[in-house]
Design a protein around this motif. Structure first.
Motif, PDB file in Angstrom:
ATOM      1  N   CYS A 159       0.844  -1.208   0.000  1.00 22.55           N
ATOM      2  CA  CYS A 159       0.000   0.000   0.000  1.00 22.55           C
ATOM      3  C   CYS A 159       0.872   1.248   0.000  1.00 22.55           C
ATOM      4  O   CYS A 159       1.762   1.388   0.828  1.00 22.55           O
ATOM      5  CB  CYS A 159      -0.910   0.001   1.231  1.00 22.55           C
ATOM      6  SG  CYS A 159      -1.707   1.597   1.533  1.00 22.55           S
ATOM      7  N   ILE A 160       0.602   2.143  -0.967  1.00 22.50           N
ATOM      8  CA  ILE A 160       1.422   3.355  -1.096  1.00 22.50           C
ATOM      9  C   ILE A 160       0.733   4.586  -0.501  1.00 22.50           C
ATOM     10  O   ILE A 160       1.217   5.712  -0.669  1.00 22.50           O
ATOM     11  CB  ILE A 160       1.797   3.623  -2.572  1.00 22.50           C
ATOM     12  CG1 ILE A 160       0.554   3.646  -3.473  1.00 22.50           C
ATOM     13  CG2 ILE A 160       2.814   2.588  -3.068  1.00 22.50           C
ATOM     14  CD1 ILE A 160       0.816   4.034  -4.927  1.00 22.50           C
ATOM     15  N   GLY A 161      -0.402   4.372   0.163  1.00 22.31           N
ATOM     16  CA  GLY A 161      -1.063   5.498   0.837  1.00 22.31           C
ATOM     17  C   GLY A 161      -1.580   6.573  -0.099  1.00 22.31           C
ATOM     18  O   GLY A 161      -1.637   7.750   0.262  1.00 22.31           O
ATOM     19  N   CYS A 162      -2.001   6.158  -1.307  1.00 24.11           N
ATOM     20  CA  CYS A 162      -2.427   7.168  -2.296  1.00 24.11           C
ATOM     21  C   CYS A 162      -3.803   7.744  -1.990  1.00 24.11           C
ATOM     22  O   CYS A 162      -4.089   8.885  -2.326  1.00 24.11           O
ATOM     23  CB  CYS A 162      -2.408   6.567  -3.692  1.00 24.11           C
ATOM     24  SG  CYS A 162      -3.565   5.186  -3.918  1.00 24.11           S
ATOM     25  N   GLY A 163      -4.681   6.931  -1.390  1.00 25.91           N
ATOM     26  CA  GLY A 163      -6.032   7.417  -1.066  1.00 25.91           C
ATOM     27  C   GLY A 163      -7.066   7.114  -2.135  1.00 25.91           C
ATOM     28  O   GLY A 163      -8.212   7.547  -2.021  1.00 25.91           O
ATOM     29  N   CYS A 165      -8.544   4.407  -2.630  1.00 23.71           N
ATOM     30  CA  CYS A 165      -9.605   3.602  -2.017  1.00 23.71           C
ATOM     31  C   CYS A 165     -10.687   4.510  -1.424  1.00 23.71           C
ATOM     32  O   CYS A 165     -11.885   4.238  -1.549  1.00 23.71           O
ATOM     33  CB  CYS A 165      -9.019   2.682  -0.948  1.00 23.71           C
ATOM     34  SG  CYS A 165      -7.819   3.462   0.147  1.00 23.71           S
ATOM     35  N   CYS A 224      -7.798   0.063  -6.264  1.00 21.96           N
ATOM     36  CA  CYS A 224      -6.481   0.177  -5.626  1.00 21.96           C
ATOM     37  C   CYS A 224      -5.375  -0.166  -6.631  1.00 21.96           C
ATOM     38  O   CYS A 224      -5.366  -1.266  -7.184  1.00 21.96           O
ATOM     39  CB  CYS A 224      -6.406  -0.762  -4.422  1.00 21.96           C
ATOM     40  SG  CYS A 224      -4.721  -0.881  -3.768  1.00 21.96           S
TER      41      CYS A 224
HETATM   42  S1  SF4 Z   1      -5.847   2.635  -2.902  1.00 21.44           S
HETATM   43 FE1  SF4 Z   1      -5.786   2.653  -0.657  1.00 21.44          FE
HETATM   44  S2  SF4 Z   1      -5.113   0.581  -0.071  1.00 21.44           S
HETATM   45 FE2  SF4 Z   1      -4.573   0.883  -2.265  1.00 21.44          FE
HETATM   46  S3  SF4 Z   1      -2.504   1.686  -2.269  1.00 21.44           S
HETATM   47 FE3  SF4 Z   1      -3.828   3.472  -2.304  1.00 21.44          FE
HETATM   48  S4  SF4 Z   1      -4.098   3.979  -0.090  1.00 21.44           S
HETATM   49 FE4  SF4 Z   1      -3.264   1.888  -0.178  1.00 21.44          FE
END
Ligand code: SF4
Ligand code: FES
Length: 259
Positions: A159-163, A165, A224
């Motif tokens: 998980c890269i913490g992109c947001g 999701c 994701c």
């Molecule tokens: S979409 Fe959510 S779970 Fe997937 S990498 Fe980004 S922050 Fe992590």
């Protein structure tokens, strides 16, 4: 390629904001999506106009900084790629592309396509760490971990913490992100020390930040870019249940594990 862009422009957090259309000529199919945005900004700067503000850093799918809602999907039309890994060959000559910021109460817009994701940082600060002894370095093989478990923990750690999701979820829930961060430690013995406090504190912080609840829709896992699985949400729920139970009945975890 000729491309029409409809880009969300918003001067500051209190500005109402709205879409502005731009025409781009001579877009190469081999350009990355962010290079196309760079071309747009050069065009705007030449006309003495404010460039479109957007987040980016590594441009190779690692940092999670790039965050654009492209034609109604976080990170655009392809599965398993971030915005920075998207290329213009995924679009057609003459296409209109709509670009918006992530939309969530917990990710307020700062300017244009840039949102404030410090709520994720505060969730990590609440429990996304392990105790590390600073004494002698133990031999790596002293704590045997099966390949299956190690691989699952590694998948969660992707998980890269992109947001994305949160952006994909109709409830703006952060459960997939939090579950990945809890899972990567919960699966390994090194994460055991803080396990109870970790899950309780991270979930409490998630709620405090104003993220919505999970209603098992699964859009988060579909969008994701790192393929984080819904199974991690199931593990988060289990961890939370055991943490809450532990003060009343310390044996419940062992009992279920044995079962
Ligand atoms: S979409 Fe959510 S779970 Fe997937 S990498 Fe980004 S922050 Fe992590
Ligand atoms: S800019 Fe780092 S993941 Fe896209």
């Amino acid at each position: 390629m000729k491309i029409k862009l409809k880009v969300w422009r918003q001067k500051n957090p209190s500005d109402k904001g709205g879409f502005v259309s731009y025409d781009l000529e001579e877009v190469s199919p081999d350009m990355s999506f962010l290079e196309m945005m760079d071309v747009l900004n050069e065009q705007l700067l030449k006309k003495d106009e404010d460039p479109v503000h957007f987040d980016h850093d590594c441009r190779e799918g690692i940092c999670g900084t790039c965050s654009m809602y492209i034609n109604g999907r976080p990170h655009g039309p392809l599965q398993g790629v971030t915005t920075c890994q998207l290329h213009m060959r995924s679009f057609n000559d003459g296409d209109t592309i709509t670009i918006e910021p992530w939309r969530s109460k917990a990710f307020p817009v700062i300017k244009d396509l840039v949102v404030d994701r410090s709520s994720f940082d505060r969730i990590i600060q609440a429990g996304g760490y392990i105790s590390v002894g600073t004494g002698g370095v133990p031999d790596a093989n002293e704590i045997p971990i099966s390949a299956d478990i190690a691989n699952e923990a590694m998948d969660a750690a992707a998980c890269i913490g992109c947001g994305a999701c949160v952006a994909a979820c109709k409830n703006a829930s952060a459960m997939l992100f939090v579950s990945a961060k809890v899972s990567q430690f919960a699966l390994l013995p090194q994460g055991e020390v803080e396990s109870k406090n970790r899950v309780e504190n991270m979930v409490a912080q998630m709620d405090e930040e104003g993220f919505g609840a999970c209603t098992n829709t699964g859009a988060c896992a579909i969008e994701c870019p790192k393929g984080i699985s819904l199974e991690h949400i199931a593990r988060l729920n289990r961890e939370y249940y055991f943490a809450k139970q532990s003060s009343e009945n310390v044996s419940v975890r062992e009992h279920v594990h044995e079962g």
